[in-house]
Design a protein around this motif. Sequence first.
Motif, PDB file in Angstrom:
ATOM      1  N   LEU A 185      -8.306  -6.776   4.042  1.00  0.00           N
ATOM      2  CA  LEU A 185      -6.890  -6.431   4.059  1.00  0.00           C
ATOM      3  C   LEU A 185      -6.703  -4.929   4.274  1.00  0.00           C
ATOM      4  O   LEU A 185      -7.283  -4.108   3.572  1.00  0.00           O
ATOM      5  CB  LEU A 185      -6.253  -6.849   2.729  1.00  0.00           C
ATOM      6  N   LYS A 186      -5.895  -4.579   5.273  1.00  0.00           N
ATOM      7  CA  LYS A 186      -5.662  -3.171   5.593  1.00  0.00           C
ATOM      8  C   LYS A 186      -4.428  -2.629   4.896  1.00  0.00           C
ATOM      9  O   LYS A 186      -4.457  -1.537   4.339  1.00  0.00           O
ATOM     10  CB  LYS A 186      -5.537  -3.003   7.109  1.00  0.00           C
ATOM     11  N   ARG A 187      -3.314  -3.352   4.945  1.00  0.00           N
ATOM     12  CA  ARG A 187      -2.091  -2.886   4.314  1.00  0.00           C
ATOM     13  C   ARG A 187      -1.978  -3.525   2.935  1.00  0.00           C
ATOM     14  O   ARG A 187      -1.622  -4.687   2.796  1.00  0.00           O
ATOM     15  CB  ARG A 187      -0.874  -3.235   5.171  1.00  0.00           C
ATOM     16  N   LEU A 188      -2.297  -2.757   1.907  1.00  0.00           N
ATOM     17  CA  LEU A 188      -2.313  -3.276   0.548  1.00  0.00           C
ATOM     18  C   LEU A 188      -0.893  -3.468   0.020  1.00  0.00           C
ATOM     19  O   LEU A 188       0.045  -2.791   0.450  1.00  0.00           O
ATOM     20  CB  LEU A 188      -3.074  -2.314  -0.361  1.00  0.00           C
ATOM     21  N   PRO A 189      -0.717  -4.389  -0.926  1.00  0.00           N
ATOM     22  CA  PRO A 189       0.610  -4.584  -1.514  1.00  0.00           C
ATOM     23  C   PRO A 189       1.222  -3.297  -2.067  1.00  0.00           C
ATOM     24  O   PRO A 189       2.430  -3.099  -1.980  1.00  0.00           O
ATOM     25  CB  PRO A 189       0.345  -5.609  -2.624  1.00  0.00           C
ATOM     26  N   SER A 190       0.394  -2.420  -2.636  1.00  0.00           N
ATOM     27  CA  SER A 190       0.915  -1.168  -3.186  1.00  0.00           C
ATOM     28  C   SER A 190       1.617  -0.348  -2.118  1.00  0.00           C
ATOM     29  O   SER A 190       2.654   0.284  -2.374  1.00  0.00           O
ATOM     30  CB  SER A 190      -0.212  -0.356  -3.830  1.00  0.00           C
ATOM     31  N   SER A 191       1.070  -0.351  -0.913  1.00  0.00           N
ATOM     32  CA  SER A 191       1.689   0.384   0.186  1.00  0.00           C
ATOM     33  C   SER A 191       2.987  -0.281   0.631  1.00  0.00           C
ATOM     34  O   SER A 191       3.972   0.389   0.946  1.00  0.00           O
ATOM     35  CB  SER A 191       0.715   0.477   1.361  1.00  0.00           C
ATOM     36  N   VAL A 192       2.993  -1.603   0.640  1.00  0.00           N
ATOM     37  CA  VAL A 192       4.172  -2.354   1.065  1.00  0.00           C
ATOM     38  C   VAL A 192       5.348  -2.120   0.109  1.00  0.00           C
ATOM     39  O   VAL A 192       6.502  -2.010   0.533  1.00  0.00           O
ATOM     40  CB  VAL A 192       3.839  -3.858   1.146  1.00  0.00           C
TER      41      VAL A 192
END
Length: 392
Positions: free
Chosen positions: A114-121
């Motif tokens: 996974l590249k875009r982690l939930p924290s970033s989202v």
Amino acid sequence: MNSAIGWIDFDEKERDRAQRLMDLFREQDSRDELGLGAIRDSIADHLFPGTSTIQTRLRYMLFIPWILRSLPSNLGVREMATRARQKEIELVRALIAGAPKDVGIIGRDAGDKLKRLPSSVYWSGLESWGIRCFPGSIDAYFAALPNWPKDAAKDHAEDDLGGAPRGRSLWHERLPDPPAGWPEDIDFELKPDEASFLLDRLVERHPNSLLTYLACRHDRAAADAIWLHPHLADFPAQARRVVDHARVFSGVMHGASLLYNLLLSELRAKEDWIEKYQSALAQWSDEFDSKALVSWSLDDFWHETRHTGHQVLEPAKRFVTDWVSLIRKEGGISRNRDAANALIIAREKRLKKGQSRFANTSARDRWQGASGIERFQFRWPIARSYLKDLKR
């Protein structure tokens, strides 16, 4: 120390903003080929602040603080980021094991890659709702954590962490604790105290937003678009005006997006694509509310939808104004297709310059046949999901 933290914060904020834009461009139906994104997002942030199209479920607003709050503060920045990523990947696995299928698990398919982690989202939304008190990017958070003041005094004195008030909490002081079984045994069902906390944050930070209004009324209407909501007439006056502007803007500019795709299909000589967009434009013409467009005030639209978080540039305003004038005058695009074509082509060339698909054969050949073909929804599907989560 002061300048270092400030530089990291600025750099990561810009990078995070760029990443969000890249994610939107990867979603076929969200591409902003005609430069209308700032207008679309201004409306969305009025109605549903703190949301984004790549968010999924509301409980992530708690998952992320629980993970980051559990990190030991005695690690280096890189090690802390690695530990946080590991915990987020573990969350993915726990959700896959404990939640029903197809319920918005970020990373279900990508797994460890996974590249875009939930924290970033969710990072921006956490600040918007007042759940995250730390003002910088997530990398700046990692950098600041080891030296963040641990005292509980709230004298607002400035320390040496880039002007952070001494004693300020990283997270809202009433953030609920994780439930029993966290993080191994977890799903998306909000506990009553969690739902109350999230609702309180909305009321505190966005008291006049439509999302707050609907959340306070435990709304979970199944309307396909916010302007089709069964209780639209009961919305607060300002929200109702913004929704009405959103409806007309979404409808009239949808024709521009469909024509853009038709023009490219014609240049590619793809008969099936051409037939698809000709049919879609005919349907748009039949269903479009021309009477609403006649009485629509663009001056009121720009006034009601302007937002401090988004800058709508004059070329975008001119394009919208010219397109609306053309549709009003001709009653659609069929009577003066050449003028409509010219507006679309000129706008895309201005935005993309050398990468314009109308001027660059290679760029056109890479086009896969669909860009931004859905009507603007202004994040209503995400808001609707959140309202259902709160109602449960």
